[in-house]
Design an enzyme around this catalytic site. Structure first.
Site, PDB file in Angstrom:
ATOM      1  N   GLY A 163       0.822  -1.196   0.000  1.00 44.69           N
ATOM      2  CA  GLY A 163       0.000   0.000   0.000  1.00 44.69           C
ATOM      3  C   GLY A 163       0.860   1.252   0.000  1.00 44.69           C
ATOM      4  O   GLY A 163       2.063   1.217   0.281  1.00 44.69           O
ATOM      5  N   ASP A 206      -2.199  -7.521   7.077  1.00 45.42           N
ATOM      6  CA  ASP A 206      -3.613  -7.342   6.756  1.00 45.42           C
ATOM      7  C   ASP A 206      -3.870  -7.884   5.353  1.00 45.42           C
ATOM      8  O   ASP A 206      -3.190  -8.802   4.918  1.00 45.42           O
ATOM      9  CB  ASP A 206      -4.014  -5.863   6.903  1.00 45.42           C
ATOM     10  CG  ASP A 206      -3.324  -4.949   5.891  1.00 45.42           C
ATOM     11  OD1 ASP A 206      -2.214  -5.300   5.421  1.00 45.42           O
ATOM     12  OD2 ASP A 206      -3.894  -3.887   5.561  1.00 45.42           O
ATOM     13  N   GLU A 257       4.904  -5.843   7.729  1.00 48.74           N
ATOM     14  CA  GLU A 257       4.180  -4.835   8.500  1.00 48.74           C
ATOM     15  C   GLU A 257       4.750  -4.541   9.886  1.00 48.74           C
ATOM     16  O   GLU A 257       4.796  -3.385  10.313  1.00 48.74           O
ATOM     17  CB  GLU A 257       2.700  -5.249   8.636  1.00 48.74           C
ATOM     18  CG  GLU A 257       1.889  -5.091   7.363  1.00 48.74           C
ATOM     19  CD  GLU A 257       2.124  -6.185   6.341  1.00 48.74           C
ATOM     20  OE1 GLU A 257       1.613  -6.063   5.217  1.00 48.74           O
ATOM     21  OE2 GLU A 257       2.822  -7.173   6.656  1.00 48.74           O
ATOM     22  N   GLY A 283       0.112  -5.158   0.544  1.00 43.47           N
ATOM     23  CA  GLY A 283      -1.065  -5.065  -0.311  1.00 43.47           C
ATOM     24  C   GLY A 283      -0.934  -5.828  -1.605  1.00 43.47           C
ATOM     25  O   GLY A 283      -1.934  -6.250  -2.193  1.00 43.47           O
TER      26      GLY A 283
END
Length: 353
Positions: A67, A150, A142, A119
């Site tokens: 992301g 996630d 992360e 992502g």
């Protein structure tokens, strides 16, 4: 002079082609890109002219580096936290897209060439035909920025053989092609030199036939070869015990893993371990994404996410000052807070099972 779209959407010869088109940013995913991909996938679901979906990344560096964390940092430092923040809305639509990919009714062929992080795993790991190459580097980094895996990452990590996923999550280890296939993040190995021919063949053959023409045996997985000590150490119930087991183990890789873990955000490590254990018993991807959304929204308001992005991406001093500073300083209440329900702001995905 108009700039090119950040996602190229095309329909040709029975293929729905999605090309992430931010090569200078290693195709980092943002909100508008996620919406464009979702719109295309919905449009092609009942389109008889689209037999197979193919997802690739522009440039030579990778499918998707994750992301757009600079934008996330801008939100977090500007006081724009919560589900209604720009980042909160982005994550909502991104996770809905991850679930859509996981349930997509047509072959979803994704080329995981080069870097595939965060992502990017969400765009690829839930697809039906996941291809890796000799250049693939796959991971969930992360905890190194004070965040928690996630995009359905905890679903994939929790379903690896033994505790391989726990090791990858807590150390932010990178997986190569052999590792990714062994861990269940990918399905097929195809040398990068054959990718143009594969894409051409997909225009006339089914996904299975086209891939079979070019797939070869994946390289051996160094990660899988280390499963004995990984399972012995990461089967513990707490991060502190995992670190203690790693430090006491005779394998030199175990000592390095312990050292790597101790550089990460203590609270993110503890939340990640709980997320992985929870995901392992979850009934489906949707249930995991619902919980990941709660955790992500909580992380957006945390000091460690801001500090982690600052240290790794903004200032690049690689010297984050985590708060709490040690694993021992992290309280159960602090971890519990990440899992608090969001009321009418829940993600609310429901499976079709």
């Amino acid at each position: 002079m108009t700039s090119e779209p950040e996602v190229l959407i095309e329909k040709q010869d029975g293929l729905g082609l999605i090309t992430l088109n931010r090569p200078k940013a290693i195709n980092a995913l943002n909100h508008s890109m996620a919406l464009a991909i979702s719109e295309a996938l919905h449009a092609w679901t009942d389109d008889d002219e689209v037999r197979t979906v193919v997802v690739t990344g522009a440039g030579e560096r990778g499918l998707c580096a994750g992301g757009d964390i600079v934008a996330i940092h801008t939100d977090a430092t500007g006081g724009a936290a919560g589900a209604d923040s720009p980042t909160g809305r982005f994550w909502r639509d991104e996770y809905v897209l991850n679930a859509l990919i996981g349930r997509y009714p047509k072959p979803y062929v994704v080329v995981m060439d080069g870097i595939v992080m965060g992502g990017g795993v969400g765009l690829s790991g839930h697809g039906s035909h996941r291809i890796v190459t000799e250049r693939s580097k796959i991971g969930m980094p992360e905890v190194g920025i004070g965040f928690i895996p996630d995009v359905g990452g905890t679903y994939l990590l929790s379903r690896t053989p033994g505790e391989l996923g726990t090791h990858v999550a807590l150390t932010t280890a990178r997986m190569n092609a052999g590792d990714a296939i062994a861990a269940g993040f990918a399905d097929y190995y195809i040398a990068s030199e054959h990718l143009p021919a594969l894409l051409d063949t997909l225009r006339t053959e089914t996904a299975e036939i086209a891939i079979a023409k070019f797939a070869s045996a994946a390289p051996a997985s160094g990660l899988l070869a280390q499963q004995d000590w990984i399972d012995a150490c990461y089967g513990a119930d707490t991060v502190e015990e995992i670190v203690a087991r790693l430090q006491a183990h005779e394998a030199p890789e175990a000592a390095k893993a312990a050292a790597d873990i101790l550089t990460k955000s203590p609270v993110a490590l503890k939340v990640t371990l709980r997320s992985l254990r929870s995901a392992r018993s979850a009934p489906n991807l949707e249930a995991v994404l619902n919980e990941e959304y709660r955790v992500s929204i909580a992380a957006l308001a945390s000091a460690d996410l801001v500090e982690g992005i600052r240290a790794q991406v903004i200032d690049k001093d690689r010297n984050p000052q985590w708060s709490p500073a040690t694993l021992a300083d992290v309280t159960t209440a602090q971890v519990d807070a990440y899992f608090a329900e969001l009321g009418d702001q829940e993600l609310g995905l429901v499976s079709n099972d």
